[in-house]
Design an enzyme around this catalytic site. Structure first.
Site, PDB file in Angstrom:
ATOM      1  CE  LYS A 123       1.951  -2.126  -8.322  1.00 11.20           C
ATOM      2  NZ  LYS A 123       1.321  -2.741  -7.132  1.00 11.20           N
ATOM      3  CG  ASP A 228       2.453  -8.962  -0.319  1.00 10.66           C
ATOM      4  OD1 ASP A 228       3.032  -9.264   0.745  1.00 10.66           O
ATOM      5  OD2 ASP A 228       3.056  -8.534  -1.319  1.00 10.66           O
TER       6      ASP A 228
END
Ligand code: ADP
Ligand code: MG
Length: 405
Positions: A123, A228
């Site tokens: 990532k 989130d």
């Protein structure tokens, strides 16, 4: 931003050395003056350095900047990608890089493989990308500032994500195993699963719903709020079922076999916050409501039970076992968290109708034009920020082997 690894193979030892020098120089210089690059690279004979510089600039790893006072270079995201990849290669973390599997709001996700062919995910945090999360930052920061600040914030995001994943994984939370981090990148276990968003129906929505709410509560009991928690950041892993086959798979999404066992895996931690945060309740409720709303709209499931509520979840919390406190003490300090928070609001925009974050003092401050000039990050000032140590770790002085990343 595309990660183009072609040049990785032909960069020479000297090219790497010069690239590392530009990174090191960026610590104190928005634009690194050419003589400083030569000096930091430790190479004798200025001519060679110019040749290396021109190779790196041609490959887009550094960019020439004409400054009012002097000419010099800055590291590009591409250059930072290369330095991070080189670290992962040297550390035997990544052997080969595969396809891009995700373009997040502020990240690029690639599959990759370890030297022993284990499938992993790389990532790359890209905080500079214009997005909702950085609206605040774009407003008062990007306008006047250089790319280096974004690299620094992306680096903080990666460090934070890795630090939280590490303790969560150790404590048995269903998150991918974090493998390594360098600069703005995190390497983690590859989860062979679809995000909840892609799934049209599940055999027992009530069970999955209860598991997700339980996860939110379990996190809070350890002092954490994901911030989130939505259908994009929950991957649904399937075990068992009718040969592991989905009953149907359409463009829109997929449904699982009736006897499949589904395990939710939580990802994406740069906005994770402490239950001691001023707006903790707001973020906790928002996480809960994201799941509620999604189950109602998409899976046609409404729970009879109210809550869960933060005040219940943190009742009798064991301070000795708080993971927010542990992360703060061992890696990602409160000061770093504040730096990141100031520019990256834990705002979820992925979900339609997501609520706005309540205004806090920082927001009010940011509206003030006069404050803008002070919105500068002093890298030197941040605890635990040791770029020199890391560029040594980077093995940036050696040439990568062929056939690797
Ligand atoms: P962003 O912060 O940009 O939203 P995420 O960490 O949520 O980044 O990743 C974006 C997407 O990439 C996810 O929705 C998921 O599809 C995929 N992804 C991320 N991490 C993994 C992983 N460890 N294994 C499999 N897929 C992943
Ligand atoms: Mg995400």
């Amino acid at each position: 931003m595309k990660l183009d690894t072609r040049a990785l193979r032909y960069l020479t030892t000297e090219d790497w050395r010069v690239l590392a020098a530009v990174e090191q120089g960026s610590k104190n210089h928005e634009v690194v003056p050419t003589p400083l690059i030569a000096q930091l690279s430790g190479m004798r004979g200025g001519n060679n350095v110019h040749k290396n510089i021109s190779t790196l600039a041609k490959d887009g790893l550094i960019a020439k900047v004409k400054n009012a006072r002097y000419d010099g270079y800055r590291l590009t995201y591409g250059g930072l990608d290369y330095l991070a990849l080189n670290t992962h290669r040297k550390g035997d973390t990544i052997f080969s890089l595969g396809n891009q599997i995700g373009v997040g709001k502020e990240s690029d996700i690639y599959v990759c493989a370890s030297p022993s062919s284990r499938q992993l995910v790389l990532k790359l945090h890209r905080l500079g990308r214009i997005s909702f999360r950085t609206v605040k930052a774009n407003r008062d920061y990007l306008r006047n500032r250089n790319a280096g600040s974004w690299m620094y914030l992306s680096r903080l995001a990666a460090q934070k994500e890795h630090a939280f994943m590490k303790v969560l994984h150790r404590e048995g939370f269903p998150v991918p195993e974090p493998v390594a981090w360098s600069r703005h990148t995190v390497v983690m276990e590859f989860i062979d699963a679809f995000p909840l968003r892609m799934i049209d129906s599940v055999p027992d929505p009530g069970k999955l719903y209860a598991e997700l709410m339980d996860m939110i509560v379990q996190l809070a009991q350890r002092g954490l709020i994901h911030g989130d928690f939505n259908e994009f950041n929950i991957l649904i892993k399937e075990k068992g079922g009718s040969g592991g086959q989905r009953e149907e798979e359409t463009e829109e999404g997929s449904a699982f076999a009736k006897d499949a066992t589904l395990t939710p895996i939580l990802i994406d931690f740069p906005q994770t916050l402490s239950t001691n945060h001023t707006n903790a309740e707001f973020y906790f409720d928002r996480d809960v409501n994201c799941v509620k709303r999604y189950f109602e709209r998409r899976l046609r499931y409404t729970s009879d039970e109210p809550g869960p509520f933060l005040k219940d979840a943190i009742k009798g919390i064991d301070n000795e076992r708080r993971l927010d406190v542990e992360v703060e003490a061992t890696g990602f300090s409160r000061k770093m968290a504040k730096e990141l928070d100031r520019f990256v609001e834990p705002v979820s925009n992925e979900v339609e109708g997501a609520e706005a974050v309540p205004a806090d003092e920082d927001d009010l401050e940011d509206e003030d034009e006069d404050e803008q000039e002070e919105a500068e990050i002093d890298i030197e000032d941040v605890e635990g920020f040791e770029p020199e140590r890391e560029s040594r770790e980077a093995g940036a002085l050696e040439q990568p082997d062929d056939a690797t990343v």
